[in-house]
Structures are given as structure tokens and as C-alpha cells.
Design a protein around this motif. Sequence first.
Motif, PDB file in Angstrom:
ATOM      1  N   TRP A  80      44.516  41.098  36.755  1.00 50.85           N
ATOM      2  CA  TRP A  80      43.901  39.692  37.112  1.00 50.85           C
ATOM      3  C   TRP A  80      44.270  40.196  38.904  1.00 50.85           C
ATOM      4  N   LYS A  83      41.809  40.180  41.494  1.00 50.32           N
ATOM      5  CA  LYS A  83      41.196  38.497  41.482  1.00 50.32           C
ATOM      6  C   LYS A  83      42.038  37.243  41.245  1.00 50.32           C
ATOM      7  N   THR A  84      43.172  36.809  41.520  1.00 50.32           N
ATOM      8  CA  THR A  84      44.183  36.173  41.425  1.00 50.32           C
ATOM      9  C   THR A  84      44.225  36.307  42.666  1.00 50.32           C
ATOM     10  N   LYS A  86      41.996  37.255  45.407  1.00 49.53           N
ATOM     11  CA  LYS A  86      40.205  36.222  45.884  1.00 49.53           C
ATOM     12  C   LYS A  86      40.747  35.005  45.943  1.00 49.53           C
ATOM     13  N   GLY A 107      33.128  37.424  38.201  1.00 51.25           N
ATOM     14  CA  GLY A 107      34.019  38.715  38.813  1.00 51.25           C
ATOM     15  C   GLY A 107      35.457  38.005  38.881  1.00 51.25           C
ATOM     16  N   VAL A 108      35.245  36.291  38.917  1.00 54.27           N
ATOM     17  CA  VAL A 108      36.881  35.568  38.632  1.00 54.27           C
ATOM     18  C   VAL A 108      36.451  34.188  38.117  1.00 54.27           C
ATOM     19  N   THR A 112      39.764  31.765  36.910  1.00 53.29           N
ATOM     20  CA  THR A 112      39.886  30.914  38.546  1.00 53.29           C
ATOM     21  C   THR A 112      41.319  28.986  37.226  1.00 53.29           C
ATOM     22  N   SER A 181      33.525  43.300  31.360  1.00 50.31           N
ATOM     23  CA  SER A 181      34.698  41.679  32.405  1.00 50.31           C
ATOM     24  C   SER A 181      36.401  42.240  32.049  1.00 50.31           C
ATOM     25  N   GLU A 186      41.171  48.723  37.697  1.00 50.53           N
ATOM     26  CA  GLU A 186      41.339  48.302  38.593  1.00 50.53           C
ATOM     27  C   GLU A 186      41.522  49.171  39.823  1.00 50.53           C
TER      28      GLU A 186
END
Length: 193
Positions: A80, A83-84, A86, A107-108, A112, A181, A186
Motif C-alpha cells: 500500500w 498508494k498511501t 499518493k 488504484g487508490v 483512501t 488490483s 509493486e
Amino acid sequence: MDFNDLQQLVIDYGYLALFIGTYLEGETILVIAGFLAHGGYLQLEWVMLTAFLGTFAGDQTFFYLGRWKGIAFLEKRPLWHSKTDKVFDLLHKHQIPVILGFRFLYGVRNVTPFVIGASKIHPLKFFLLNFLGAGIWAIAVGYLGYTFGQFAESIMGQVKKYEMYILGTLVAIGLALFWRSTHKPETPETPEE
């Protein structure tokens, strides 16, 4: 199982499946439910209400998990991290639009609510914006599925003959996207020189 059994299964459990699906993720199952509403198996208004309740409840739950477990919870999930990062960056720059529209951010979307909870945004602020965002999302994506049914019918004429194939294709695509997903490796970051 014949077509009539499958049709009855959708009618009997469609809203429950939609609630669970939108509680956990959302887009694909809502498009499918909208498509089924066009076919007359579900009612579009109930599809949108169920999707709203599912996504709102899920995101409230994940918000409070993020609030309770905080940054330590997010740091224990290395997949994550990008993503986190971002989401934290987006929240810092555009807090209200992000909370209203994170369901539309591919993607996020799933991380979120955790990040928002961990960022210590006030629960009432998140509740109100999440309520509004969930409503917008449920209506927009529900209509998207319904419109897809109309489009398919206009192209194929009598969509009833082909709707189970279309539904099967949508489910397969949805499962593939969900798998991708949740299992996407990564890419390692290259060190700066």
C-alpha cells in the motif's frame, strides 16, 4: 442450473450481493446491477440506494479502522505504500475533492478511507462528505450500468438472448480487475542519484 434458476437467484439475492460488493469494493458489481436493472431483474432506484448504503457503510468502517489503527496499520502493508503516499499528497492539496470523489480514483480507491482516517480528519467532516460522495457515486455508476444495458440492447436488438453472456463477461472482467488490483506487485523504487 438453468436460466430461470439463475434469474431467480439474481432477483432473490441481487441486492444483498450488491450491498456486500459495494461495501468491499464497488464499481463492477454496481455496473452489473445497473445492467440487470435495465433487464428488469432489479429496480434501478433500489440498486442505487443499496449501492449507496453499501459503499457509505464500508467507507465509514474503513475510515474508523484507519483512525483507530493509524499510520502504524498502513506502514505494515508494504504493497500500500505507494498508494498511501499518493493519497496523503492528494489530501494535503485537495482535501474536500478527494473525500468527495475518491471512489472515482482507480488504484487508490480502497486505501483512501484508511488514509483519511489515519490523517485525523474530523469524523463529522468525513461523514458529511462521504455521504454526499457515496450518493453521487451510486447514482453515476448505477446509471452507467443501466445505460450500458440500453446500449447493448440498441446494438444487439433483443438483448435478452445475450444478457447472460454479457453479464458473464462483465463479471469476468470485474474479477480480473479486482484480482489485479489486489495482487499487483509493486515496482521497486530506483534510488535517486
